[in-house]
Design a protein around this motif. Structure first.
Motif, mmCIF file in Angstrom:
data_model
loop_
_atom_site.group_PDB
_atom_site.id
_atom_site.type_symbol
_atom_site.label_atom_id
_atom_site.label_comp_id
_atom_site.label_asym_id
_atom_site.label_seq_id
_atom_site.Cartn_x
_atom_site.Cartn_y
_atom_site.Cartn_z
ATOM 1 N N TYR A 190 -10.129 -10.619 -4.586
ATOM 2 C CA TYR A 190 -10.987 -9.609 -5.211
ATOM 3 C C TYR A 190 -10.372 -8.209 -5.226
ATOM 4 C CZ TYR A 190 -14.696 -13.047 -5.363
ATOM 5 O OH TYR A 190 -15.440 -14.167 -5.636
ATOM 6 N N SER A 191 -9.100 -8.091 -4.827
ATOM 7 C CA SER A 191 -8.411 -6.791 -4.775
ATOM 8 C C SER A 191 -9.210 -5.774 -3.971
ATOM 9 C CB SER A 191 -8.146 -6.256 -6.182
ATOM 10 O OG SER A 191 -7.392 -7.187 -6.920
ATOM 11 N N GLY A 192 -9.649 -6.185 -2.794
ATOM 12 C CA GLY A 192 -10.454 -5.314 -1.949
ATOM 13 C C GLY A 192 -9.665 -4.217 -1.256
ATOM 14 N N TYR A 193 -8.432 -4.499 -0.885
ATOM 15 C CA TYR A 193 -7.606 -3.502 -0.201
ATOM 16 C C TYR A 193 -6.519 -2.956 -1.122
ATOM 17 C CZ TYR A 193 -4.107 -1.528 2.969
ATOM 18 O OH TYR A 193 -3.192 -0.700 3.571
ATOM 19 N N LEU A 194 -5.836 -3.826 -1.801
ATOM 20 C CA LEU A 194 -4.769 -3.430 -2.716
ATOM 21 C C LEU A 194 -5.265 -3.414 -4.152
ATOM 22 C CD1 LEU A 194 -1.932 -5.664 -1.236
ATOM 23 C CD2 LEU A 194 -2.149 -3.185 -0.969
ATOM 24 N N SER A 195 -4.486 -2.799 -5.031
ATOM 25 C CA SER A 195 -4.801 -2.822 -6.458
ATOM 26 C C SER A 195 -4.695 -4.260 -6.978
ATOM 27 C CB SER A 195 -3.816 -1.936 -7.230
ATOM 28 O OG SER A 195 -2.509 -2.528 -7.203
ATOM 29 N N ARG A 196 -5.208 -4.496 -8.152
ATOM 30 C CA ARG A 196 -5.124 -5.829 -8.763
ATOM 31 C C ARG A 196 -3.655 -6.244 -8.923
ATOM 32 N NH1 ARG A 196 -7.349 -10.047 -8.489
ATOM 33 N NH2 ARG A 196 -9.341 -9.094 -8.808
ATOM 34 N N GLU A 197 -2.812 -5.327 -9.379
ATOM 35 C CA GLU A 197 -1.398 -5.641 -9.585
ATOM 36 C C GLU A 197 -0.710 -6.042 -8.279
ATOM 37 O OE1 GLU A 197 2.695 -3.524 -11.274
ATOM 38 O OE2 GLU A 197 0.817 -2.403 -11.282
ATOM 39 N N SER A 198 -0.935 -5.284 -7.223
ATOM 40 C CA SER A 198 -0.319 -5.590 -5.928
ATOM 41 C C SER A 198 -0.886 -6.879 -5.336
ATOM 42 C CB SER A 198 -0.519 -4.431 -4.953
ATOM 43 O OG SER A 198 0.179 -3.283 -5.392
ATOM 44 N N SER A 199 -2.186 -7.060 -5.443
ATOM 45 C CA SER A 199 -2.806 -8.296 -4.946
ATOM 46 C C SER A 199 -2.232 -9.511 -5.661
ATOM 47 C CB SER A 199 -4.329 -8.255 -5.132
ATOM 48 O OG SER A 199 -4.907 -7.260 -4.324
ATOM 49 N N ASN A 200 -2.092 -9.400 -6.985
ATOM 50 C CA ASN A 200 -1.537 -10.521 -7.759
ATOM 51 C C ASN A 200 -0.074 -10.790 -7.403
ATOM 52 O OD1 ASN A 200 -3.916 -11.141 -9.045
ATOM 53 N ND2 ASN A 200 -3.450 -9.950 -10.876
ATOM 54 N N LEU A 201 0.687 -9.733 -7.124
ATOM 55 C CA LEU A 201 2.070 -9.914 -6.707
ATOM 56 C C LEU A 201 2.127 -10.713 -5.400
ATOM 57 C CD1 LEU A 201 5.140 -9.331 -6.835
ATOM 58 C CD2 LEU A 201 4.663 -7.177 -5.663
ATOM 59 N N SER A 246 0.836 -1.204 0.000
ATOM 60 C CA SER A 246 0.000 0.000 0.000
ATOM 61 C C SER A 246 0.871 1.254 0.000
ATOM 62 C CB SER A 246 -0.933 -0.015 1.217
ATOM 63 O OG SER A 246 -1.693 1.166 1.269
ATOM 64 N N LEU A 247 1.950 1.235 0.779
ATOM 65 C CA LEU A 247 2.886 2.365 0.778
ATOM 66 C C LEU A 247 3.539 2.536 -0.590
ATOM 67 C CD1 LEU A 247 4.560 1.763 4.252
ATOM 68 C CD2 LEU A 247 3.084 3.699 3.624
ATOM 69 N N ILE A 248 3.815 1.440 -1.258
ATOM 70 C CA ILE A 248 4.388 1.504 -2.610
ATOM 71 C C ILE A 248 3.370 2.086 -3.584
ATOM 72 C CG2 ILE A 248 5.192 0.073 -4.537
ATOM 73 C CD1 ILE A 248 6.537 -1.716 -2.322
ATOM 74 N N GLU A 249 2.114 1.682 -3.453
ATOM 75 C CA GLU A 249 1.054 2.244 -4.310
ATOM 76 C C GLU A 249 0.917 3.748 -4.105
ATOM 77 O OE1 GLU A 249 -1.868 -1.664 -4.656
ATOM 78 O OE2 GLU A 249 -2.502 0.021 -3.424
ATOM 79 N N LEU A 265 7.236 4.340 -0.942
ATOM 80 C CA LEU A 265 8.304 3.347 -0.944
ATOM 81 C C LEU A 265 8.424 2.790 -2.349
ATOM 82 C CD1 LEU A 265 7.910 0.898 2.113
ATOM 83 C CD2 LEU A 265 9.848 2.346 1.614
ATOM 84 N N SER A 266 9.483 2.043 -2.571
ATOM 85 C CA SER A 266 9.673 1.351 -3.842
ATOM 86 C C SER A 266 10.123 -0.072 -3.538
ATOM 87 C CB SER A 266 10.739 2.064 -4.667
ATOM 88 O OG SER A 266 11.206 1.239 -5.709
ATOM 89 N N LEU A 267 9.784 -0.990 -4.419
ATOM 90 C CA LEU A 267 10.265 -2.366 -4.263
ATOM 91 C C LEU A 267 11.791 -2.417 -4.299
ATOM 92 C CD1 LEU A 267 7.768 -4.375 -6.499
ATOM 93 C CD2 LEU A 267 7.918 -4.428 -4.008
#
Length: 193
Positions: A125-136, A23-26, A30-32
């Motif tokens: 369902y990507s309820g909290y994070l974006s689809r990309e972050s959830s999938n990661l 979430s902080l990265i979104e 922060l960055s990966l």
């Protein structure tokens, strides 16, 4: 069966820790690729091997990998330096968990299988994070080193994204996740042996 019975959560909450980091990265805070030096205060030999690499420098992504795939306590403690109390609260509530402090969580605050299943529901369902972050997160949880639990009960060609939690002092062993069968389903098993 007994889906509302509380168990000490153990390492299951490492998923919410990494979700807070993502979430902080979104939010571009922060960055990966951010490099982090592990301090001696963060070394924890209770679970994982990272503590053996004293004073090493890793990226946020590498710390997340160690946290999710190896359930490494040193990596998790290092990531917690980036998570404020507000972000911790947001992540827990955003993923459907009851609110407890970081300190209570570190002590293995009780959760029921039904409550913890909400974490994987949120990721699916990507309820909290974006689809990309959830999938990661789900991809990393599909590559964990722990395959004796949920993955051992399904055919090899079926992907399982899961997180184990072990609290050796009282004999708690948990494994919760998503089984990507023809119709994906959540399964959360918590036990005390």
């Amino acid at each position: 069966i007994n889906e509302r019975e509380p168990f000490r959560s153990a390492s299951l909450l490492k998923v919410t820790t990494t979700a807070a980091i993502l979430s902080l990265i979104e939010e571009n805070q922060l960055s990966l690729d951010t490099k982090v030096k592990i301090s001696s205060d963060d070394l924890n030999s209770r679970f994982g091997n990272l503590y053996q690499q004293k004073e090493s420098t890793l990226t946020i992504k590498e710390l997340m990998d160690d946290t999710l795939m190896e359930s490494d306590n040193t990596a998790t403690k290092t990531l917690h330096h980036f998570i404020s109390e507000e972000k911790w609260t947001e992540a827990r509530l955003g993923m459907g968990l009851p609110l407890v402090s970081v300190e209570q969580s570190a002590q293995g605050s009780p959760l029921s299988p039904k409550q913890y299943s909400r974490v994987f529901h949120s990721l699916y369902y990507s309820g909290y994070l974006s689809r990309e972050s959830s999938n990661l997160l789900l991809a990393e949880l599909s590559n964990t080193e722990f395959n004796e639990g949920l993955p051992s009960g399904v055919p090899k060609n079926i992907k399982v994204a899961h997180k184990v939690g072990i609290w050796g002092d009282e004999g708690s062993v948990h494994d919760c996740g998503i089984v990507y069968a023809k119709k994906p389903y959540l399964l959360c098993i918590m036990s005390i042996y």
